[in-house]
Write a protein that holds these residues in place. Structure first.
Motif, mmCIF file in Angstrom:
data_model
loop_
_atom_site.group_PDB
_atom_site.id
_atom_site.type_symbol
_atom_site.label_atom_id
_atom_site.label_comp_id
_atom_site.label_asym_id
_atom_site.label_seq_id
_atom_site.Cartn_x
_atom_site.Cartn_y
_atom_site.Cartn_z
ATOM 1 N N ARG A 1 -58.147 11.196 13.079
ATOM 2 C CA ARG A 1 -56.672 11.346 14.016
ATOM 3 C C ARG A 1 -55.527 10.870 13.346
ATOM 4 N N ASP A 2 -55.585 9.535 12.563
ATOM 5 C CA ASP A 2 -54.507 9.120 12.156
ATOM 6 C C ASP A 2 -53.717 9.664 11.064
ATOM 7 N N LEU A 3 -54.367 10.728 10.113
ATOM 8 C CA LEU A 3 -54.093 11.407 9.288
ATOM 9 C C LEU A 3 -53.489 12.854 9.840
ATOM 10 N N GLY A 4 -53.989 13.207 11.056
ATOM 11 C CA GLY A 4 -53.268 14.337 11.813
ATOM 12 C C GLY A 4 -54.284 15.508 11.400
ATOM 13 N N MET A 5 -55.359 15.252 11.220
ATOM 14 C CA MET A 5 -56.346 16.280 10.762
ATOM 15 C C MET A 5 -56.989 17.035 12.151
ATOM 16 N N ASP A 6 -56.684 18.427 11.997
ATOM 17 C CA ASP A 6 -57.042 19.063 13.192
ATOM 18 C C ASP A 6 -58.437 19.613 12.747
#
Length: 165
Positions: A144-149
């Motif tokens: 989530r922190d790395l913006g991984m979808d």
């Protein structure tokens, strides 16, 4: 006068664009740094677990003080403590909290293996399930922190102690 106004607008626009580009670059570099630290930390957790298992799975598994020392050395040499410090410089408070929980689960595993060095024992299966669950929650927060979808980590909440089923 209009030439001067045009120059001011042009320079101002260029400065704003450069500021935006610079901020974006800093965010990208920060995310890359976190990704690297996160990956290294997760690998150290895994290495600590594997190294401790190797100690107790040896045909000539040590006992007593030797077992205590070998298990401590296995965990310490994994790099997890050094990388835990790196997390404190790069990660959010939530990820640090989850990393601490994962480290505590790994430490409970070490202490459990000192008490009973059998990887098929009830105690080991419970602490392993706890470690895997903590690790999965940590990985999901890192994603989530790395913006991984994409879909959530399929392992979050999936590790249960076999006897609890």
């Amino acid at each position: 006068m209009s030439t001067l106004a045009g120059a001011v607008v042009g320079v101002g626009s260029a400065l704003i664009a450069e500021r935006i580009r610079s901020r974006r670059d800093l965010e990208r570099e920060g995310a890359q740094t976190r990704r690297s630290v996160y990956s290294d930390f997760l690998m150290a957790l895994s290495r600590g677990h594997s190294e401790m298992r190797m100690v107790v799975l040896k045909p000539d598994c040590p006992t007593g003080d030797r077992l205590y020392g070998d298990l401590h050395l296995a965990l310490d040499s994994s790099g997890v403590w050094r990388l835990r410090q790196s997390l404190s410089l790069t990660a959010s408070a939530e990820i640090i909290r989850l990393a601490v929980s994962a480290c505590e689960a790994l430490t409970r595993m070490r202490d459990g293996l000192i008490e009973d060095p059998d990887v098929s024992s009830d105690l080991y299966l419970r602490v392993r399930a706890d470690l895997w669950s903590e690790n999965a929650r940590l990985r999901e927060a890192m994603r989530r922190d790395l913006g991984m979808d994409g879909p959530p980590d399929p392992e979050v909440g999936q590790y249960r102690y076999p006897a609890a089923s």
